[in-house]
Design an enzyme around this catalytic site. Sequence first.
Site, short mmCIF file in Angstrom:
data_model
loop_
_atom_site.label_atom_id
_atom_site.label_comp_id
_atom_site.label_asym_id
_atom_site.label_seq_id
_atom_site.Cartn_x
_atom_site.Cartn_y
_atom_site.Cartn_z
N LYS A 181 32.06 -10.00 27.73
CA LYS A 181 32.33 -8.91 26.79
C LYS A 181 32.18 -9.45 25.37
O LYS A 181 32.80 -10.47 25.02
CB LYS A 181 33.77 -8.43 27.03
CG LYS A 181 34.03 -6.98 26.72
CD LYS A 181 35.45 -6.67 27.18
CE LYS A 181 35.82 -5.24 27.00
NZ LYS A 181 37.25 -5.02 27.24
C1 E4P Z 1 38.13 -1.61 27.16
O1 E4P Z 1 37.45 -2.42 27.74
C2 E4P Z 1 39.39 -1.93 26.48
O2 E4P Z 1 40.00 -3.02 27.15
C3 E4P Z 1 40.39 -0.83 26.49
O3 E4P Z 1 39.92 0.32 27.14
C4 E4P Z 1 41.11 -0.60 25.22
O4 E4P Z 1 42.06 0.44 25.40
P1 E4P Z 1 43.27 0.70 24.38
O5 E4P Z 1 42.72 1.44 23.19
O6 E4P Z 1 44.22 1.57 25.15
O7 E4P Z 1 43.84 -0.63 24.03
#
Ligand code: E4P
Length: 217
Positions: free
Chosen positions: A83
């Site tokens: 990522k």
């Molecule tokens: C995506 O890969 C992220 O880890 C995640 O969806 C972030 O979500 P949040 O805005 O609830 O922290």
Amino acid sequence: MKFFVDTADTAEIRDLAETGLLDGVTTNPSLIHKAGRNFLEVVEEIAGIVPGPVSAEVVALDHAGMMREAEILRRIADNIAVKVPLTIDGLKTCKALTADGTMVNVTLCFTANQALLAAKAGATFISPFVGRHDDIGFDGMQIISEIRQIYDNYDFRTEILVASVRHPIHVLEAAKIGADVMTAPPAVIRQLFNHPLTERGLETFLADWQKTGQTIG
Ligand code: E4P
């Protein structure tokens, strides 16, 4: 539509994997902090539970540093998706890694133009954050429609991974638009199974079945 769970809690992942409906896992540095475990160890364990893509995020901000970290992450297992953030260095890293056959999830996407750049960089997944957009008064789901249209216009193969999902309506809207994947916290995935009329109907059926005095088999 593929379902990923957004957590580094391995007990939750095992539990949801048993449904047979879990296609992958996403983690981020905040979720690793919440899990309170060693990053590389927990990612390796997750990659052994779920055969689908498991996103593990780099923390370096420069291309060379991202490549060094990605090298370590992708060696953990074949189903690791590295990522990277949606920055110039992140997209340079994305291009280099995907050219080399590594899955890449480009994260922290907030506009359709950013998603266009990620697709041009060969991203395997683009992660637009709908909930965080909603939080500041924008319609996060609008971006998903725009990305769907752009990717279809040019036949980009990058999968739209709807992230920052907060409730079942986000899942419903993402599915209606035709997003490829959604990632949600375990509690939101569990909510999808439930309806009070399902529970009430089941209670009635079982009560009436008892009255028949029969058994199956
Ligand atoms: C995506 O890969 C992220 O880890 C995640 O969806 C972030 O979500 P949040 O805005 O609830 O922290």
